[in-house]
Design a protein around this motif. Sequence first.
Motif, mmCIF file in Angstrom:
data_model
loop_
_atom_site.group_PDB
_atom_site.id
_atom_site.type_symbol
_atom_site.label_atom_id
_atom_site.label_comp_id
_atom_site.label_asym_id
_atom_site.label_seq_id
_atom_site.Cartn_x
_atom_site.Cartn_y
_atom_site.Cartn_z
ATOM 1 N N ASN A 40 6.286 -7.754 -0.405
ATOM 2 C CA ASN A 40 5.564 -7.386 0.897
ATOM 3 C C ASN A 40 4.646 -8.133 1.310
ATOM 4 O O ASN A 40 3.662 -8.365 1.157
ATOM 5 N N PRO A 41 4.871 -8.786 2.618
ATOM 6 C CA PRO A 41 4.018 -9.945 3.093
ATOM 7 C C PRO A 41 2.781 -9.387 4.022
ATOM 8 O O PRO A 41 1.957 -10.046 4.218
ATOM 9 N N HIS A 42 2.822 -7.988 3.913
ATOM 10 C CA HIS A 42 1.852 -7.038 4.728
ATOM 11 C C HIS A 42 0.593 -7.072 3.477
ATOM 12 O O HIS A 42 -0.444 -6.499 3.764
ATOM 13 N N LEU A 43 0.947 -6.908 2.368
ATOM 14 C CA LEU A 43 -0.266 -7.036 1.157
ATOM 15 C C LEU A 43 -0.581 -8.563 0.962
ATOM 16 O O LEU A 43 0.312 -9.614 1.041
ATOM 17 N N VAL A 127 8.967 -8.636 10.717
ATOM 18 C CA VAL A 127 9.302 -8.554 9.190
ATOM 19 C C VAL A 127 8.462 -7.766 8.445
ATOM 20 O O VAL A 127 7.423 -7.535 8.548
ATOM 21 N N GLN A 128 9.328 -6.910 7.632
ATOM 22 C CA GLN A 128 8.686 -6.023 7.046
ATOM 23 C C GLN A 128 8.598 -6.331 5.681
ATOM 24 O O GLN A 128 7.536 -5.994 4.725
ATOM 25 N N TYR A 129 9.635 -6.790 4.937
ATOM 26 C CA TYR A 129 9.707 -7.385 3.551
ATOM 27 C C TYR A 129 10.547 -8.791 3.590
ATOM 28 O O TYR A 129 11.124 -9.332 4.553
ATOM 29 N N PHE A 130 10.371 -9.316 2.294
ATOM 30 C CA PHE A 130 11.227 -10.436 1.902
ATOM 31 C C PHE A 130 12.254 -9.973 0.766
ATOM 32 O O PHE A 130 11.555 -9.632 0.135
ATOM 33 N N MET A 131 13.303 -10.423 0.808
ATOM 34 C CA MET A 131 14.288 -10.030 -0.363
ATOM 35 C C MET A 131 14.800 -11.366 -0.830
ATOM 36 O O MET A 131 15.158 -12.158 0.019
ATOM 37 N N PRO A 181 3.130 0.837 4.199
ATOM 38 C CA PRO A 181 3.277 1.627 3.023
ATOM 39 C C PRO A 181 4.196 2.780 2.943
ATOM 40 O O PRO A 181 4.647 2.935 1.925
ATOM 41 N N GLU A 182 3.965 3.565 4.060
ATOM 42 C CA GLU A 182 4.749 4.750 4.146
ATOM 43 C C GLU A 182 6.341 4.331 4.260
ATOM 44 O O GLU A 182 7.192 5.071 3.654
#
Length: 352
Positions: A40-43, A127-131, A181-182
Amino acid sequence: MADTFHPSADSDLVTEEELFFDDRAFDGFARAEVSMVLTNPHLEDNPIVYVNQAFTRTTGYPRSAIIGRNCRFLQGEDTEKASVDALRKHIQADETVAVDILNYRASGEPFMNRLVVSPIIDSKGRVQYFMGIQKVLRKGERTAGPDTVNEQLMEVQNRVHADLSMIISMIRQQSAATSVPEDFAALSRRIETLQLLYEEMKLSDTQSTRGTIPMGSFMSRLACAICHIEGRSGVRVSIHIEPAEVPIEVATRVGLVASELLTNAFQHAFDRLDNGLVEIRMSQLSAGGLRLIVSDDGTGIPRNMQWPSDKTVGGRIINGLIEGLEGTLHLGRGAAGSFITIDVPAGASLSE
């Protein structure tokens, strides 16, 4: 939350600690041999928020020692700086990257890891996540470059990437206020459903050129897994699944719909009831389509409730999946409980 059976609202605020999956939810899932990780790049420091069981088996680390850490903890003394720099460069640029990188297991044993990392982007291009999809390289594979050995891994990556992007877009549809997070809390069970599909596709071992999978096997295992996790004392389960060979894209969507309906039946249909019955039926229609029925004899969906509702995550996912299948949904109310019938036509064009 109302004491009725309705789609999961997923509306409660989620703390950072609650972002991470409950280990118990994975008892019957995530056994594919190709390792998968989400960050999670937002953390802060882009930490790992999900790994499948293949990742824990490969590295030797338990999930509790992985979640919340940056992937660099797998690097060691002989990890090449060039590989690390390539990963960092492409991740910072929100680009897909494939590298061979030396990692270390919890025991200290080194292993060569072929890794494909790509951004998961929502419908607005954010971008929401990296996989990360990765596979341990055997000796014979190490002599070939990524371009010559990567076909299977890239196929897995493309399949997972497409499925997760689809789900994220549905979760965020008509909900600009939804936070990352949601979003992540809403992803958990959906990823588990996809893991069972990937097992059925046998992407972990060989590259299948078939465009279909045995839907009866997939749905039977999915239903049993959800019943194992969500079931409770006093609630009986009846499963009637006919065999059918189904295109992979159709199986993905129908499986996700079934997961939504079954989970919500267990979670909401029997509030304040000691006993109950949940039934799932899937049959192939004469013209070649599919019919999925999920029913319960619980409290029932109130007649004044709009269902499924685009105001909830579960409702958006169900509506989006049905629309993509060009299918129909019918909600019926019996003397006790509710029954939901999904019809999927043969040759659905799978509109986005």
